[in-house]
Design an enzyme around this catalytic site. Structure first.
Site, PDB file in Angstrom:
ATOM      1  N   CYS A   7       9.283  18.965   1.065  1.00  0.00           N
ATOM      2  CA  CYS A   7       8.653  18.275  -0.073  1.00  0.00           C
ATOM      3  C   CYS A   7       7.183  18.046   0.279  1.00  0.00           C
ATOM      4  CB  CYS A   7       9.386  16.984  -0.425  1.00  0.00           C
ATOM      5  SG  CYS A   7       9.352  15.722   0.862  1.00  0.00           S
ATOM      6  N   ASN A  10       7.369  14.461   3.153  1.00  0.00           N
ATOM      7  CA  ASN A  10       8.466  14.427   4.138  1.00  0.00           C
ATOM      8  C   ASN A  10       8.888  12.986   4.475  1.00  0.00           C
ATOM      9  OD1 ASN A  10       9.135  15.622   7.541  1.00  0.00           O
ATOM     10  ND2 ASN A  10      10.479  15.614   5.796  1.00  0.00           N
ATOM     11  N   CYS A  12      10.347  11.075   1.517  1.00  0.00           N
ATOM     12  CA  CYS A  12      11.289  10.692   0.442  1.00  0.00           C
ATOM     13  C   CYS A  12      12.337  11.782   0.217  1.00  0.00           C
ATOM     14  CB  CYS A  12      10.554  10.399  -0.863  1.00  0.00           C
ATOM     15  SG  CYS A  12       9.401   9.002  -0.752  1.00  0.00           S
ATOM     16  N   ARG A  13      11.975  12.831  -0.532  1.00  0.00           N
ATOM     17  CA  ARG A  13      12.986  13.804  -0.963  1.00  0.00           C
ATOM     18  C   ARG A  13      13.546  14.655   0.159  1.00  0.00           C
ATOM     19  NH1 ARG A  13       9.104  16.317  -5.342  1.00  0.00           N
ATOM     20  NH2 ARG A  13       7.685  15.690  -3.669  1.00  0.00           N
ATOM     21  N   SER A  14      12.659  15.271   0.975  1.00  0.00           N
ATOM     22  CA  SER A  14      13.205  16.207   1.978  1.00  0.00           C
ATOM     23  C   SER A  14      13.993  15.515   3.091  1.00  0.00           C
ATOM     24  CB  SER A  14      12.132  17.160   2.512  1.00  0.00           C
ATOM     25  OG  SER A  14      11.088  16.478   3.142  1.00  0.00           O
ATOM     26  N   ASP A 123       9.436  13.707  -7.850  1.00  0.00           N
ATOM     27  CA  ASP A 123       8.858  12.885  -6.792  1.00  0.00           C
ATOM     28  C   ASP A 123       9.090  11.405  -7.119  1.00  0.00           C
ATOM     29  OD1 ASP A 123       7.277  11.576  -5.011  1.00  0.00           O
ATOM     30  OD2 ASP A 123       5.473  12.764  -5.386  1.00  0.00           O
TER      31      ASP A 123
END
Ligand code: 4NP
Length: 154
Positions: A7, A10, A12-14, A123
């Site tokens: 993401c 690095n 939050c999402r990934s 995001d």
């Protein structure tokens, strides 16, 4: 099989994707390595965002010890598949590709579930906690499908 979740930050999402995927891999006893990275260096060395960690913990996934790092060209050599969260991550990673074989490794993670849909994992950084919950659910579904697409192979 080696998978890299990518993401922007690095944090939050990934890392959520990494944690969820790792738990699916363990539950199925698969021989798959998973890691994550960000296209930016904004948060290098930091643990995941507290909201991401809390959301994952609520679903029995511990991502508290992960640390952000930036995507590197050598990740193209280290990983078989590079699963990005949104179109901007896709663009940023492809810009670092050295040749066609690198490019072929990169895909939007949601396209593994909905081919050619080009859906993004949104995001959640600038939003509220509900954004993290939504992201977690998307990642939980897609990682479940991804894990079930692998048998116990090297
Ligand atoms: P991520 O979220 O890409 O899911 O880790 C973000 C984290 C940080 C920023 C943007 C998105 N930022 O602008 O610092």
């Amino acid at each position: 099989m080696k998978l890299l979740m990518v993401c922007l930050g690095n944090i939050c999402r990934s890392p959520m994707a990494e944690g969820v995927m790792r738990s699916k891999i363990q539950a199925r006893g698969l021989n798959i390595l998973v890691d994550s990275a960000g296209t930016s260096n904004y948060h290098t060395g930091e643990h995941p965002d507290a909201r991401a960690t809390a959301c994952a913990r609520k679903h029995n996934v511990d991502i508290s010890t992960l640390k952000a790092r930036q995507f590197m060209v050598r990740d193209f050599d280290q990983f078989d598949r590079i699963l990005v969260m949104d179109a901007s991550n896709y663009h940023d990673v492809l810009a670092l590709a050295r040749h066609e074989a690198d490019k072929k490794k990169v895909e939007l993670i949601m396209n593994t579930m909905y081919p050619d849909s080009n859906l993004s994992v949104p995001d959640p950084y600038f939003g509220g906690e509900e954004g993290f919950e939504k992201v977690f659910m998307m990642l939980d579904n897609v990682c479940d499908l991804l894990a079930s697409s692998y048998r116990t192979q090297p």
